[in-house]
Design a protein around this motif. Structure first.
Motif, PDB file in Angstrom:
ATOM      1  N   CYS A  55       1.045   9.642  -5.886  1.00  0.00           N
ATOM      2  CA  CYS A  55      -0.293   9.814  -6.441  1.00  0.00           C
ATOM      3  C   CYS A  55      -1.370   9.613  -5.376  1.00  0.00           C
ATOM      4  O   CYS A  55      -1.097   9.097  -4.287  1.00  0.00           O
ATOM      5  CB  CYS A  55      -0.533   8.803  -7.575  1.00  0.00           C
ATOM      6  N   ASN A  56      -2.602  10.018  -5.734  1.00  0.00           N
ATOM      7  CA  ASN A  56      -3.738   9.644  -4.899  1.00  0.00           C
ATOM      8  C   ASN A  56      -4.315   8.342  -5.417  1.00  0.00           C
ATOM      9  O   ASN A  56      -3.781   7.742  -6.373  1.00  0.00           O
ATOM     10  CB  ASN A  56      -4.782  10.768  -4.863  1.00  0.00           C
ATOM     11  N   ALA A  57      -5.416   7.889  -4.831  1.00  0.00           N
ATOM     12  CA  ALA A  57      -5.983   6.582  -5.188  1.00  0.00           C
ATOM     13  C   ALA A  57      -6.432   6.532  -6.645  1.00  0.00           C
ATOM     14  O   ALA A  57      -6.506   5.451  -7.251  1.00  0.00           O
ATOM     15  CB  ALA A  57      -7.151   6.260  -4.264  1.00  0.00           C
ATOM     16  N   ASP A  58      -6.743   7.704  -7.228  1.00  0.00           N
ATOM     17  CA  ASP A  58      -7.189   7.761  -8.624  1.00  0.00           C
ATOM     18  C   ASP A  58      -6.028   7.781  -9.613  1.00  0.00           C
ATOM     19  O   ASP A  58      -6.242   7.751 -10.821  1.00  0.00           O
ATOM     20  CB  ASP A  58      -8.046   9.011  -8.846  1.00  0.00           C
ATOM     21  N   GLY A  59      -4.817   7.862  -9.084  1.00  0.00           N
ATOM     22  CA  GLY A  59      -3.651   7.893  -9.953  1.00  0.00           C
ATOM     23  C   GLY A  59      -3.197   9.282 -10.338  1.00  0.00           C
ATOM     24  O   GLY A  59      -2.239   9.440 -11.104  1.00  0.00           O
ATOM     25  N   SER A  60      -3.866  10.315  -9.810  1.00  0.00           N
ATOM     26  CA  SER A  60      -3.451  11.688 -10.091  1.00  0.00           C
ATOM     27  C   SER A  60      -2.185  12.020  -9.297  1.00  0.00           C
ATOM     28  O   SER A  60      -2.083  11.691  -8.114  1.00  0.00           O
ATOM     29  CB  SER A  60      -4.559  12.678  -9.714  1.00  0.00           C
ATOM     30  N   VAL A  61      -1.240  12.662  -9.958  1.00  0.00           N
ATOM     31  CA  VAL A  61       0.036  12.985  -9.314  1.00  0.00           C
ATOM     32  C   VAL A  61      -0.165  14.101  -8.286  1.00  0.00           C
ATOM     33  O   VAL A  61      -0.722  15.156  -8.600  1.00  0.00           O
ATOM     34  CB  VAL A  61       1.092  13.410 -10.351  1.00  0.00           C
ATOM     35  N   ASP A 104      -0.246   8.518   8.873  1.00  0.00           N
ATOM     36  CA  ASP A 104      -1.135   7.431   8.441  1.00  0.00           C
ATOM     37  C   ASP A 104      -1.943   7.749   7.192  1.00  0.00           C
ATOM     38  O   ASP A 104      -2.731   6.909   6.734  1.00  0.00           O
ATOM     39  CB  ASP A 104      -2.080   6.976   9.558  1.00  0.00           C
ATOM     40  N   THR A 105      -1.753   8.938   6.591  1.00  0.00           N
ATOM     41  CA  THR A 105      -2.410   9.222   5.314  1.00  0.00           C
ATOM     42  C   THR A 105      -1.901   8.247   4.261  1.00  0.00           C
ATOM     43  O   THR A 105      -0.696   8.028   4.135  1.00  0.00           O
ATOM     44  CB  THR A 105      -2.109  10.668   4.864  1.00  0.00           C
ATOM     45  N   GLU A 106      -2.831   7.653   3.507  1.00  0.00           N
ATOM     46  CA  GLU A 106      -2.435   6.718   2.456  1.00  0.00           C
ATOM     47  C   GLU A 106      -1.960   7.465   1.216  1.00  0.00           C
ATOM     48  O   GLU A 106      -2.572   8.451   0.798  1.00  0.00           O
ATOM     49  CB  GLU A 106      -3.595   5.793   2.085  1.00  0.00           C
ATOM     50  N   LEU A 107      -0.857   7.007   0.663  1.00  0.00           N
ATOM     51  CA  LEU A 107      -0.318   7.526  -0.584  1.00  0.00           C
ATOM     52  C   LEU A 107      -0.161   6.364  -1.556  1.00  0.00           C
ATOM     53  O   LEU A 107      -0.063   5.202  -1.139  1.00  0.00           O
ATOM     54  CB  LEU A 107       1.051   8.186  -0.353  1.00  0.00           C
ATOM     55  N   PHE A 108      -0.114   6.680  -2.834  1.00  0.00           N
ATOM     56  CA  PHE A 108       0.097   5.644  -3.841  1.00  0.00           C
ATOM     57  C   PHE A 108       1.289   6.062  -4.694  1.00  0.00           C
ATOM     58  O   PHE A 108       1.297   7.157  -5.255  1.00  0.00           O
ATOM     59  CB  PHE A 108      -1.160   5.453  -4.693  1.00  0.00           C
ATOM     60  N   LEU A 109       2.280   5.197  -4.751  1.00  0.00           N
ATOM     61  CA  LEU A 109       3.524   5.517  -5.443  1.00  0.00           C
ATOM     62  C   LEU A 109       3.566   4.820  -6.786  1.00  0.00           C
ATOM     63  O   LEU A 109       3.290   3.609  -6.878  1.00  0.00           O
ATOM     64  CB  LEU A 109       4.722   5.092  -4.588  1.00  0.00           C
ATOM     65  N   ASN A 110       3.894   5.574  -7.801  1.00  0.00           N
ATOM     66  CA  ASN A 110       4.008   4.994  -9.143  1.00  0.00           C
ATOM     67  C   ASN A 110       5.394   4.383  -9.296  1.00  0.00           C
ATOM     68  O   ASN A 110       6.370   5.072  -9.584  1.00  0.00           O
ATOM     69  CB  ASN A 110       3.776   6.076 -10.198  1.00  0.00           C
ATOM     70  N   ILE A 111       5.459   3.082  -9.037  1.00  0.00           N
ATOM     71  CA  ILE A 111       6.733   2.356  -9.107  1.00  0.00           C
ATOM     72  C   ILE A 111       6.696   1.428 -10.308  1.00  0.00           C
ATOM     73  O   ILE A 111       5.939   0.447 -10.332  1.00  0.00           O
ATOM     74  CB  ILE A 111       6.994   1.574  -7.800  1.00  0.00           C
ATOM     75  N   ARG A 112       7.430   1.806 -11.334  1.00  0.00           N
ATOM     76  CA  ARG A 112       7.515   1.038 -12.580  1.00  0.00           C
ATOM     77  C   ARG A 112       6.128   0.762 -13.172  1.00  0.00           C
ATOM     78  O   ARG A 112       5.812  -0.356 -13.580  1.00  0.00           O
ATOM     79  CB  ARG A 112       8.277  -0.269 -12.353  1.00  0.00           C
ATOM     80  N   GLY A 113       5.321   1.812 -13.181  1.00  0.00           N
ATOM     81  CA  GLY A 113       4.014   1.696 -13.818  1.00  0.00           C
ATOM     82  C   GLY A 113       2.908   1.131 -12.961  1.00  0.00           C
ATOM     83  O   GLY A 113       1.761   1.047 -13.398  1.00  0.00           O
ATOM     84  N   LYS A 114       3.223   0.757 -11.733  1.00  0.00           N
ATOM     85  CA  LYS A 114       2.205   0.218 -10.826  1.00  0.00           C
ATOM     86  C   LYS A 114       1.984   1.177  -9.662  1.00  0.00           C
ATOM     87  O   LYS A 114       2.951   1.741  -9.132  1.00  0.00           O
ATOM     88  CB  LYS A 114       2.640  -1.148 -10.273  1.00  0.00           C
ATOM     89  N   LEU A 115       0.728   1.360  -9.260  1.00  0.00           N
ATOM     90  CA  LEU A 115       0.417   2.177  -8.089  1.00  0.00           C
ATOM     91  C   LEU A 115       0.480   1.307  -6.838  1.00  0.00           C
ATOM     92  O   LEU A 115      -0.370   0.429  -6.639  1.00  0.00           O
ATOM     93  CB  LEU A 115      -0.974   2.806  -8.219  1.00  0.00           C
ATOM     94  N   LEU A 116       1.500   1.517  -6.030  1.00  0.00           N
ATOM     95  CA  LEU A 116       1.699   0.730  -4.822  1.00  0.00           C
ATOM     96  C   LEU A 116       1.427   1.596  -3.596  1.00  0.00           C
ATOM     97  O   LEU A 116       1.812   2.759  -3.540  1.00  0.00           O
ATOM     98  CB  LEU A 116       3.133   0.185  -4.779  1.00  0.00           C
TER      99      LEU A 116
END
Length: 369
Positions: free
Chosen positions: A308-314, A344-356
């Motif tokens: 996901c991005n920082a907003d939580g969009s996949v 170095d681009t930041e990504l956010f992974l949806n791991i068990r309901g949390k954006l890490l």
């Protein structure tokens, strides 16, 4: 479910056995982390007899391989091995494989276990265009050959004890036919998918038990250990190597998967399946790309989790992920939009309901001891 010539050895050693690609295979012996570190530091032995082996022979063998694979097999001299893939005619990949050049009219194709029938059907449909007859010049020897991969920094020292020729000075991705453990005409190749060096040895099924016993006897003083499918996966992932069915499949192009280096458009290569599509894709630029990422927050990425991005969009999907046994950090591979693939681009992974949080990094993740 099929057994390999080594199945009883695995059972006797207390391996956890699982069905895999129609075979009864060991997933672990002493534990995935233990086996992983044994390969990185010493030497480990993998039963890879479930892999498929196709012979291609005759005056049209090279032309057939050139057309069905993405790499340029004309560059192969006898004794050389090449990594390649089969484009599927629809912009995707049938399978990835190794091409062994025995001589200019004899080649061995080593394919993935789960794809043996699919690969065979694909090749058999094209073969008549090259006056190659399935079952004759194109021959499926998968049920006749067994294979051990001996991997790790001490692997060739172990194997030198039971080989009748010098093997420790062999270059990466080469092979010899030699006598191993008293077995003549074994194919001994300095290939493997762990990133820690070593070899793969092909012999007839009836010689499998003799090979297994000799390898472990030779390796007794080197701390050699048996290794299952679990560590095979974590080892290849630490190197950023693609796994068919996860990171590449019938819907991913070799260019999207970072396999442009095995996709050749030279005059010597000539025409091949999907050449037009891949030429256009290269000129236009790919819209998505397979990237490696490393966790910043603590968490373990897994196949199928959303990127996901920082907003939580996949924005993508994790294709492979694990906790690296050597680096002690979560690492993985996944497809993202090309604009988000820079290091170095930041990504956010949806791991068990949390954006890490994670970041794109250059592979291999593991750079060596």
């Amino acid at each position: 479910m099929k057994n390999t010539p080594f199945t009883q050895f695995h059972i006797d050693l207390g391996a956890k056995m699982v069905p895999f690609a129609g075979y009864n295979m060991p997933v672990e012996f002493s534990g995935i982390n233990d086996e992983h570190l044994c390969v990185r530091q010493k030497a480990g032995v993998f039963d890879v007899s479930h892999m498929g082996e196709f012979w291609v022979k005759g005056p049209n063998a090279l032309a057939f391989i050139q057309y069905t694979t993405s790499n340029d097999a004309s560059l192969l001299a006898p004794g050389k091995v090449q990594y390649s893939c089969f484009p599927n005619g629809k912009g995707g990949i049938v399978d990835d494989l190794l091409v062994y050049c025995i001589d200019k009219q004899t080649y061995l194709l080593v394919v993935n276990a789960a794809n043996i029938q699919k690969d065979w059907d694909h090749l058999a449909a094209i073969a008549p265009q090259f006056q190659i007859t399935p079952g004759k010049e194109l021959y499926n020897a998968s049920d006749e050959i067994c294979q051990l991969a001996i991997q790790g920094p001490l692997a060739l020292k172990v194997m030198q004890k039971i080989c009748d020729q010098s093997i420790e000075d062999m270059e990466y991705y080469t092979f010899k036919k030699l006598t191993v453990a008293g077995i003549p005409n074994a194919i001994f190749s300095t290939t493997g998918y762990t990133g820690s060096g070593g070899c793969e040895v092909y012999v007839a099924n009836q010689d499998g038990a003799k090979l297994w016993q000799a390898v472990f006897e030779a390796g007794a003083g080197f701390g050699i250990c048996p290794v299952g499918l679990g560590a095979r996966d974590t080892l290849r992932l630490e190197m950023g190597f693609c796994l068919y069915g996860n990171d590449i499949d019938d819907a991913t192009s070799p260019l999207e998967a970072g396999l442009g280096w095995i996709t050749k458009f030279s005059e010597a290569k000539g025409d091949f399946v999907d050449k037009g599509f891949l030429t256009a894709q290269k000129a236009e630029g790919i819209k998505r790309k397979l990237v490696g990422f490393e966790m910043i927050d603590r968490g373990i990425p897994r196949h199928g989790y959303d990127i996901c991005n920082a907003d939580g969009s996949v924005i993508g999907t994790i294709t492979s992920g694990t906790m690296s046994p050597c680096l002690k950090v979560g690492v993985g591979l996944g497809y993202v939009q090309t604009a988000l693939s820079k290091i170095d681009t930041e990504l956010f992974l949806n791991i068990r309901g949390k954006l890490l949080k994670a970041k794109v990094v250059k592979t291999p993740f593991y750079k060596g001891a």
